[in-house]
Design a protein around this motif. Structure first.
Motif, PDB file in Angstrom:
ATOM      1  N   ARG A  98     -26.411  32.940  24.756  1.00 42.78           N
ATOM      2  CA  ARG A  98     -25.906  33.597  23.540  1.00 42.78           C
ATOM      3  C   ARG A  98     -25.371  32.586  22.532  1.00 42.78           C
ATOM      4  O   ARG A  98     -25.067  32.950  21.393  1.00 42.78           O
ATOM      5  CB  ARG A  98     -24.791  34.586  23.908  1.00 42.78           C
ATOM      6  CG  ARG A  98     -25.268  35.779  24.715  1.00 42.78           C
ATOM      7  CD  ARG A  98     -24.117  36.519  25.348  1.00 42.78           C
ATOM      8  NE  ARG A  98     -23.504  35.745  26.431  1.00 42.78           N
ATOM      9  CZ  ARG A  98     -22.614  36.235  27.292  1.00 42.78           C
ATOM     10  NH1 ARG A  98     -22.244  37.499  27.202  1.00 42.78           N
ATOM     11  NH2 ARG A  98     -22.103  35.472  28.246  1.00 42.78           N
ATOM     12  N   ASN A  99     -25.243  31.330  22.953  1.00 43.33           N
ATOM     13  CA  ASN A  99     -24.672  30.312  22.074  1.00 43.33           C
ATOM     14  C   ASN A  99     -25.250  28.946  22.451  1.00 43.33           C
ATOM     15  O   ASN A  99     -24.593  28.143  23.107  1.00 43.33           O
ATOM     16  CB  ASN A  99     -23.148  30.307  22.194  1.00 43.33           C
ATOM     17  CG  ASN A  99     -22.495  29.349  21.226  1.00 43.33           C
ATOM     18  OD1 ASN A  99     -23.053  29.020  20.181  1.00 43.33           O
ATOM     19  ND2 ASN A  99     -21.304  28.880  21.577  1.00 43.33           N
ATOM     20  N   LEU A 100     -26.468  28.695  22.034  1.00 41.81           N
ATOM     21  CA  LEU A 100     -27.170  27.474  22.431  1.00 41.81           C
ATOM     22  C   LEU A 100     -26.968  26.355  21.411  1.00 41.81           C
ATOM     23  O   LEU A 100     -26.866  26.614  20.207  1.00 41.81           O
ATOM     24  CB  LEU A 100     -28.670  27.763  22.595  1.00 41.81           C
ATOM     25  CG  LEU A 100     -29.042  28.704  23.748  1.00 41.81           C
ATOM     26  CD1 LEU A 100     -30.528  29.017  23.721  1.00 41.81           C
ATOM     27  CD2 LEU A 100     -28.650  28.099  25.096  1.00 41.81           C
ATOM     28  N   PRO A 101     -26.956  25.107  21.878  1.00 37.98           N
ATOM     29  CA  PRO A 101     -26.727  23.969  20.983  1.00 37.98           C
ATOM     30  C   PRO A 101     -27.990  23.417  20.332  1.00 37.98           C
ATOM     31  O   PRO A 101     -27.924  22.461  19.568  1.00 37.98           O
ATOM     32  CB  PRO A 101     -26.130  22.920  21.927  1.00 37.98           C
ATOM     33  CG  PRO A 101     -26.804  23.189  23.239  1.00 37.98           C
ATOM     34  CD  PRO A 101     -27.002  24.687  23.302  1.00 37.98           C
ATOM     35  N   PHE A 102     -29.150  24.008  20.637  1.00 37.38           N
ATOM     36  CA  PHE A 102     -30.420  23.448  20.178  1.00 37.38           C
ATOM     37  C   PHE A 102     -30.822  24.000  18.812  1.00 37.38           C
ATOM     38  O   PHE A 102     -30.601  25.173  18.513  1.00 37.38           O
ATOM     39  CB  PHE A 102     -31.532  23.763  21.183  1.00 37.38           C
ATOM     40  CG  PHE A 102     -31.159  23.494  22.619  1.00 37.38           C
ATOM     41  CD1 PHE A 102     -30.851  22.205  23.045  1.00 37.38           C
ATOM     42  CD2 PHE A 102     -31.100  24.527  23.543  1.00 37.38           C
ATOM     43  CE1 PHE A 102     -30.506  21.957  24.360  1.00 37.38           C
ATOM     44  CE2 PHE A 102     -30.758  24.296  24.860  1.00 37.38           C
ATOM     45  CZ  PHE A 102     -30.457  23.009  25.281  1.00 37.38           C
ATOM     46  N   ASN A 103     -31.458  23.142  18.019  1.00 38.75           N
ATOM     47  CA  ASN A 103     -31.980  23.561  16.713  1.00 38.75           C
ATOM     48  C   ASN A 103     -33.371  22.968  16.510  1.00 38.75           C
ATOM     49  O   ASN A 103     -33.517  21.739  16.467  1.00 38.75           O
ATOM     50  CB  ASN A 103     -31.060  23.083  15.586  1.00 38.75           C
ATOM     51  CG  ASN A 103     -29.782  23.879  15.497  1.00 38.75           C
ATOM     52  OD1 ASN A 103     -29.783  25.018  15.042  1.00 38.75           O
ATOM     53  ND2 ASN A 103     -28.688  23.291  15.963  1.00 38.75           N
ATOM     54  N   ASN A 104     -34.389  23.823  16.410  1.00 36.26           N
ATOM     55  CA  ASN A 104     -35.763  23.383  16.124  1.00 36.26           C
ATOM     56  C   ASN A 104     -36.232  22.267  17.043  1.00 36.26           C
ATOM     57  O   ASN A 104     -36.863  21.303  16.612  1.00 36.26           O
ATOM     58  CB  ASN A 104     -35.871  22.894  14.668  1.00 36.26           C
ATOM     59  CG  ASN A 104     -35.374  23.920  13.684  1.00 36.26           C
ATOM     60  OD1 ASN A 104     -35.723  25.089  13.766  1.00 36.26           O
ATOM     61  ND2 ASN A 104     -34.531  23.499  12.764  1.00 36.26           N
ATOM     62  N   GLU A 105     -35.925  22.381  18.341  1.00 33.54           N
ATOM     63  CA  GLU A 105     -36.218  21.292  19.271  1.00 33.54           C
ATOM     64  C   GLU A 105     -37.413  21.541  20.186  1.00 33.54           C
ATOM     65  O   GLU A 105     -38.017  20.585  20.679  1.00 33.54           O
ATOM     66  CB  GLU A 105     -34.987  21.015  20.150  1.00 33.54           C
ATOM     67  CG  GLU A 105     -33.823  20.416  19.407  1.00 33.54           C
ATOM     68  CD  GLU A 105     -32.663  20.071  20.325  1.00 33.54           C
ATOM     69  OE1 GLU A 105     -32.926  19.641  21.475  1.00 33.54           O
ATOM     70  OE2 GLU A 105     -31.504  20.247  19.906  1.00 33.54           O
ATOM     71  N   PHE A 106     -37.757  22.806  20.417  1.00 33.69           N
ATOM     72  CA  PHE A 106     -38.754  23.111  21.448  1.00 33.69           C
ATOM     73  C   PHE A 106     -39.999  23.768  20.856  1.00 33.69           C
ATOM     74  O   PHE A 106     -39.940  24.497  19.874  1.00 33.69           O
ATOM     75  CB  PHE A 106     -38.140  24.015  22.523  1.00 33.69           C
ATOM     76  CG  PHE A 106     -37.024  23.349  23.275  1.00 33.69           C
ATOM     77  CD1 PHE A 106     -37.292  22.557  24.385  1.00 33.69           C
ATOM     78  CD2 PHE A 106     -35.698  23.495  22.868  1.00 33.69           C
ATOM     79  CE1 PHE A 106     -36.267  21.929  25.083  1.00 33.69           C
ATOM     80  CE2 PHE A 106     -34.663  22.869  23.550  1.00 33.69           C
ATOM     81  CZ  PHE A 106     -34.951  22.085  24.661  1.00 33.69           C
ATOM     82  N   ASP A 107     -41.121  23.485  21.509  1.00 31.10           N
ATOM     83  CA  ASP A 107     -42.401  24.075  21.100  1.00 31.10           C
ATOM     84  C   ASP A 107     -42.654  25.412  21.778  1.00 31.10           C
ATOM     85  O   ASP A 107     -43.399  26.249  21.271  1.00 31.10           O
ATOM     86  CB  ASP A 107     -43.549  23.122  21.467  1.00 31.10           C
ATOM     87  CG  ASP A 107     -43.375  21.743  20.856  1.00 31.10           C
ATOM     88  OD1 ASP A 107     -43.594  21.617  19.644  1.00 31.10           O
ATOM     89  OD2 ASP A 107     -43.001  20.806  21.594  1.00 31.10           O
ATOM     90  N   VAL A 108     -42.042  25.596  22.957  1.00 32.21           N
ATOM     91  CA  VAL A 108     -42.246  26.797  23.774  1.00 32.21           C
ATOM     92  C   VAL A 108     -40.922  27.163  24.426  1.00 32.21           C
ATOM     93  O   VAL A 108     -40.176  26.286  24.868  1.00 32.21           O
ATOM     94  CB  VAL A 108     -43.292  26.550  24.895  1.00 32.21           C
ATOM     95  CG1 VAL A 108     -43.565  27.842  25.661  1.00 32.21           C
ATOM     96  CG2 VAL A 108     -44.567  25.959  24.348  1.00 32.21           C
ATOM     97  N   ALA A 109     -40.641  28.453  24.483  1.00 29.47           N
ATOM     98  CA  ALA A 109     -39.526  28.939  25.296  1.00 29.47           C
ATOM     99  C   ALA A 109     -40.062  29.990  26.248  1.00 29.47           C
ATOM    100  O   ALA A 109     -40.871  30.844  25.853  1.00 29.47           O
ATOM    101  CB  ALA A 109     -38.424  29.528  24.424  1.00 29.47           C
TER     102      ALA A 109
END
Length: 254
Positions: A98-109
């Motif tokens: 609900r509160n992730l530190p990532f921003n525009n980092e992954f190609d797939v979730a």
């Protein structure tokens, strides 16, 4: 502060989790994921609610770069042990989806086997998970997840479904009551933790109908959304969603 049921369930359940019948389809599910991402090993994958790391570890064995996150330290401890046993270096992090530190980092979730969504106690919290996972993705990315199919309890008994899946040593889910006003199934889960302690928890999960999922994802600006029936270990775009599918498989593209 009282723990939520999903926190209590997973706090000492890392080893027992791997023997649950719903955790046995890993290889086939990873086969599907590989096809969906065109076997592109340059892609960065985020495994949300990774649990004991079964998908993250299998994908890492196949050469993919995976980061696994989970709320349960017990689950993550087991994931790290298994990765070490396989001589794999995987970034497993304790994070709240609900509160992730990532921003525009992954190609797939990926978010499989109810990996966080839809376990939260409110619809708003479930949406926060979708929102935070989306924030973690790049602009041209794919989200693959499974969730409880709201069409199933309208036509079938959830209790009968759970009874049909019971195996020795596994958790037992019973006393199911489906609330038509909230689309939440309230039930009792009986299980033994890793130390052999018998436990009983009152649980509830949110079931979603396809149009709800589509609307939620469209509000997050996903351009393409496909929904299928999710079959354990055999995900496929050929499996049209029906009222007999307990889970739905969602594939969304930004």
């Amino acid at each position: 502060m009282n723990k939520q049921w999903y926190e209590s369930f997973f706090e000492n359940y890392g080893k027992k989790y791997d023997s649950e019948n719903f955790a046995q389809g890993t290889a086939g599910e990873c086969d599907f994921i590989e096809k969906e991402i065109n076997f592109d090993k340059s892609l960065k994958i985020l495994d949300v609610g990774c649990g004991t790391g079964r998908h993250a570890i299998e994908l890492s064995k196949r050469g993919y770069n995976v980061t696994g996150i989970d709320l349960s330290e017990s689950q993550l401890k087991r994931a790290r042990e298994k990765a070490a046993e396989n001589n794999l270096s995987i970034d497993f992090q304790r994070q709240d989806a609900r509160n992730l530190p990532f921003n525009n980092e992954f190609d797939v979730a990926i978010m499989l086997c109810e990996g966080g969504f839809p376990l939260m106690e409110t619809d708003e919290m479930n949406f926060e998970i979708l929102k935070n996972v989306t924030k973690s993705l790049k602009s041209d990315a794919k989200l693959i997840f499974t969730t409880c199919n709201g069409l199933f309890p309208l036509f079938n008994s959830v209790d009968d479904f759970y009874a049909s899946t019971v195996e020795d040593g596994n958790s037992i889910c019973k006393n199911s009551t489906f609330d038509l006003m909230t689309f939440r199934d309230h039930n009792t889960v009986e299980f033994e933790d890793d130390d052999g302690n018998k436990k009983t928890l009152e649980c509830n999960e949110r079931y979603y109908v396809p149009c709800e999922i589509t609307w939620l994802l469209k509000s997050l600006k996903y351009k393409k959304i496909d929904i299928f029936g999710a079959r354990l270990g055999a995900f496929s775009r050929e499996h049209q969603l029906t009222t007999k599918d307990f889970e739905m498989l969602v594939i969304a593209e930004t």
